[in-house]
Write a protein that holds these residues in place. Structure first.
Motif, PDB file in Angstrom:
ATOM      1  N   HIS A  94     -14.742  -0.731  -5.081  1.00  0.00           N
ATOM      2  CA  HIS A  94     -15.570  -0.660  -3.880  1.00  0.00           C
ATOM      3  C   HIS A  94     -16.241   0.692  -3.681  1.00  0.00           C
ATOM      4  O   HIS A  94     -15.673   1.734  -4.008  1.00  0.00           O
ATOM      5  CB  HIS A  94     -14.791  -1.085  -2.636  1.00  0.00           C
ATOM      6  CG  HIS A  94     -13.655  -0.197  -2.263  1.00  0.00           C
ATOM      7  ND1 HIS A  94     -13.756   0.800  -1.333  1.00  0.00           N
ATOM      8  CD2 HIS A  94     -12.365  -0.163  -2.680  1.00  0.00           C
ATOM      9  CE1 HIS A  94     -12.589   1.406  -1.179  1.00  0.00           C
ATOM     10  NE2 HIS A  94     -11.730   0.840  -1.988  1.00  0.00           N
ATOM     11  N   ASP A 127     -10.619   6.859  -3.478  1.00  0.00           N
ATOM     12  CA  ASP A 127     -10.660   5.479  -2.940  1.00  0.00           C
ATOM     13  C   ASP A 127     -12.076   5.111  -2.548  1.00  0.00           C
ATOM     14  O   ASP A 127     -12.482   5.349  -1.424  1.00  0.00           O
ATOM     15  CB  ASP A 127      -9.702   5.405  -1.754  1.00  0.00           C
ATOM     16  CG  ASP A 127      -9.545   4.007  -1.202  1.00  0.00           C
ATOM     17  OD1 ASP A 127      -9.922   3.053  -1.899  1.00  0.00           O
ATOM     18  OD2 ASP A 127      -9.053   3.858  -0.071  1.00  0.00           O
ATOM     19  N   ALA A 128     -12.850   4.474  -3.431  1.00  0.00           N
ATOM     20  CA  ALA A 128     -12.524   4.123  -4.797  1.00  0.00           C
ATOM     21  C   ALA A 128     -13.670   4.531  -5.724  1.00  0.00           C
ATOM     22  O   ALA A 128     -13.798   3.991  -6.800  1.00  0.00           O
ATOM     23  CB  ALA A 128     -12.263   2.616  -4.902  1.00  0.00           C
ATOM     24  N   GLU A 161     -15.313  -3.352   1.328  1.00  0.00           N
ATOM     25  CA  GLU A 161     -13.888  -3.595   1.069  1.00  0.00           C
ATOM     26  C   GLU A 161     -13.028  -3.123   2.226  1.00  0.00           C
ATOM     27  O   GLU A 161     -12.057  -3.770   2.610  1.00  0.00           O
ATOM     28  CB  GLU A 161     -13.461  -2.891  -0.221  1.00  0.00           C
ATOM     29  CG  GLU A 161     -12.067  -3.285  -0.710  1.00  0.00           C
ATOM     30  CD  GLU A 161     -10.931  -2.426  -0.184  1.00  0.00           C
ATOM     31  OE1 GLU A 161      -9.775  -2.814  -0.379  1.00  0.00           O
ATOM     32  OE2 GLU A 161     -11.187  -1.365   0.442  1.00  0.00           O
ATOM     33  N   GLU A 162     -13.405  -1.973   2.796  1.00  0.00           N
ATOM     34  CA  GLU A 162     -12.567  -1.377   3.850  1.00  0.00           C
ATOM     35  C   GLU A 162     -12.572  -2.197   5.139  1.00  0.00           C
ATOM     36  O   GLU A 162     -11.735  -1.987   6.010  1.00  0.00           O
ATOM     37  CB  GLU A 162     -13.010   0.076   4.135  1.00  0.00           C
ATOM     38  CG  GLU A 162     -12.869   1.025   2.943  1.00  0.00           C
ATOM     39  CD  GLU A 162     -11.421   1.359   2.587  1.00  0.00           C
ATOM     40  OE1 GLU A 162     -10.504   0.858   3.263  1.00  0.00           O
ATOM     41  OE2 GLU A 162     -11.226   2.123   1.625  1.00  0.00           O
ATOM     42  N   GLU A 187      -8.594   0.554  -8.101  1.00  0.00           N
ATOM     43  CA  GLU A 187      -7.982   1.168  -6.908  1.00  0.00           C
ATOM     44  C   GLU A 187      -7.003   2.211  -7.415  1.00  0.00           C
ATOM     45  O   GLU A 187      -6.595   2.188  -8.578  1.00  0.00           O
ATOM     46  CB  GLU A 187      -7.242   0.119  -6.058  1.00  0.00           C
ATOM     47  CG  GLU A 187      -8.153  -0.802  -5.240  1.00  0.00           C
ATOM     48  CD  GLU A 187      -8.743  -0.169  -3.988  1.00  0.00           C
ATOM     49  OE1 GLU A 187      -8.523   1.053  -3.766  1.00  0.00           O
ATOM     50  OE2 GLU A 187      -9.434  -0.878  -3.243  1.00  0.00           O
ATOM     51  N   TYR A 349       1.151  -2.513  -5.783  1.00  0.00           N
ATOM     52  CA  TYR A 349       0.157  -1.713  -5.067  1.00  0.00           C
ATOM     53  C   TYR A 349       0.537  -1.730  -3.588  1.00  0.00           C
ATOM     54  O   TYR A 349       0.852  -2.788  -3.043  1.00  0.00           O
ATOM     55  CB  TYR A 349      -1.243  -2.308  -5.295  1.00  0.00           C
ATOM     56  CG  TYR A 349      -2.361  -1.530  -4.651  1.00  0.00           C
ATOM     57  CD1 TYR A 349      -2.586  -0.197  -4.987  1.00  0.00           C
ATOM     58  CD2 TYR A 349      -3.191  -2.124  -3.707  1.00  0.00           C
ATOM     59  CE1 TYR A 349      -3.603   0.519  -4.383  1.00  0.00           C
ATOM     60  CE2 TYR A 349      -4.226  -1.404  -3.110  1.00  0.00           C
ATOM     61  CZ  TYR A 349      -4.422  -0.084  -3.457  1.00  0.00           C
ATOM     62  OH  TYR A 349      -5.426   0.628  -2.857  1.00  0.00           O
TER      63      TYR A 349
HETATM   64 ZN   LIG Z   1      -9.643   1.205  -1.827  1.00  0.00          ZN
END
Ligand SMILES: [Zn+2]
Length: 407
Positions: A94, A127-128, A161-162, A187, A349
């Motif tokens: 992302h 990230d990321a 994504e967030e 990630e 993860y």
């Molecule tokens: Zn991430």
């Protein structure tokens, strides 16, 4: 699918590819600095600046691509080498980031990409974007070295994504733009191979009462008191049930009461109260099972106090992720780790990722990327430069080994 076909020849090619990565070191790190410099905090999640930088890199690498703008600001890219050939390996990561937070807490500018003692600083450096840059550069290196993959490789930097992925990867899946056979999610895993993560469920509880004047509260039913009673029981019950519920690779199951709101005034008996609850489920737990469990506890609360009236609504759901360690793709990835002296056992993860969308479709999915997970959303986020170079080599080798190469 052939794994490690023509091993000795592939090995020589692999050496060539790794040498090429070393020679391109400056370009790889420069590209990461460039995309860190393009702010893409979410909200609002405007990724157009990052996408422009990525597209110009793809053009100069002779990798064909398409861009997808979901609304005015959320833009994603799908770049493909050998489009149309199968199997398809997807590199997804992302390009949106969490907000900077309080800027005074940053020693180096959050979009500076400054390098100090081998660490590249900035929001998203780990990230990321720290995975996005090596994924794209791995594609470039494969092209430069003339590697003929026995299948197609898609590189997919996504927006949103967030904030849950609806305007990023989810949109691309729903519109048929991604049809992978194997997926690598970039990630932060310190370049280890993660194959499990917890899922997320957000529930909203509403408790109902009957309003009355505070001087004669016995004439009413207080929705806040009933909610408190229920939440206390819920906490007690879940804590007990969770004690024995474990997955070997993820943190334990968990819950958090995130918000509570009820009543209108101090001197009025509240007739409604709402509480929002975040529940993280293990890979073997389900949404249905979680709702059953919660409803069971509501029933128990009602048995103890018939005036308790609570209903539950699902506000959000993100599936957990799990890929079998025996999966050939996982084994290939672990073999790649071995070449770099990285632990060749799968890990879990800690957070949630876009990988859940692919895992839900039963597509073998792993997480792999540079960086220390504990630094992800904090000030002074950084990425060790060496790990970015290593990730570039690992992505390239993983593409060669999982798809195979044509001699
Ligand atoms: Zn991430």
């Amino acid at each position: 699918m052939n794994f490690r076909k023509g091993w000795y020849r592939v090995n020589a090619l692999e050496e060539k590819v790794c040498r090429c990565v070393d020679e391109m070191r400056e370009e790889i790190i420069g590209f990461l600095q460039e995309i860190v410099g393009q702010a893409s905090c979410n909200p609002p999640g405007d990724t157009r600046g990052v996408v422009r930088a990525i597209c110009s890199k793809l053009e100069s690498s002779q990798i064909s691509y398409e861009t997808f703008l979901v609304d005015e600001v959320h833009e994603s890219v799908v770049a493909t080498i050998n489009a149309g050939q199968s199997p398809n390996l997807l590199f997804n990561s992302h390009i949106d980031t969490v907000p900077v937070g309080e800027e005074s807490r940053w020693t180096y500018g959050p979009f500076s990409g400054e390098i100090v003692d081998g660490k590249l600083y900035g929001r998203g450096s780990a990230d990321a974007k720290g995975s996005v840059a090596p994924m794209i550069m791995a594609g470039k290196v494969l092209q430069l070295c003339g590697i003929q993959l026995n299948g197609s490789l898609s590189i997919n930097p996504v927006a949103d994504e967030e904030m849950g992925g609806a305007k990023g990867v989810k949109h691309l899946i729903d519109t048929g733009k991604l049809k992978p056979d194997m997926v690598v999610i970039g990630e932060i895993t310190t370049n280890e191979i993660a194959i499990a993560e917890k899922g997320i469920i957000w529930l909203e509880f509403t408790s109902y009462g009957r309003t009355a004047h505070a001087s004669t509260p016995w004439d009413g039913v207080n929705a806040i008191s009933k909610m408190v009673k229920f939440l206390y029981l819920l906490e007690e019950e879940l804590t007990e049930r969770f004690a024995a519920r474990r997955h070997p690779l993820t943190p334990p199951p968990s819950f958090n009461f995130g918000m509570i709101k009820g009543g209108v005034k101090a001197n009025v008996v509240a007739d409604q109260c709402k509480a929002v609850f975040d529940r993280r489920i293990l890979p073997f737990e389900t949404l249905e099972g979680t709702l059953d469990e919660v409803n069971e506890i509501i029933a128990k609360a009602q048995q103890e106090d018939p005036e308790i009236k609570i209903d539950v609504k699902v506000l959000d759901y993100g599936a957990p992720l799990e890929t079998a360690p025996e999966e050939p793709f996982v084994q290939t990835a672990l073999d790649v780790c071995k070449e770099f002296g990285i632990k060749n056992e799968p890990v879990g993860y800690q957070q949630a990722s876009d990988g859940r969308f692919f895992s839900e479709m039963k597509i073998p999915t792993i997480l792999l990327g540079p960086g220390d997970p504990s630094l992800a959303h904090s000030p002074n986020e950084f990425i060790p430069v060496e790990q970015v170079i290593q990730a570039t080599k690992m992505y390239a080798l993983l593409a060669m080994r999982s798809l195979g190469t044509i001699s």
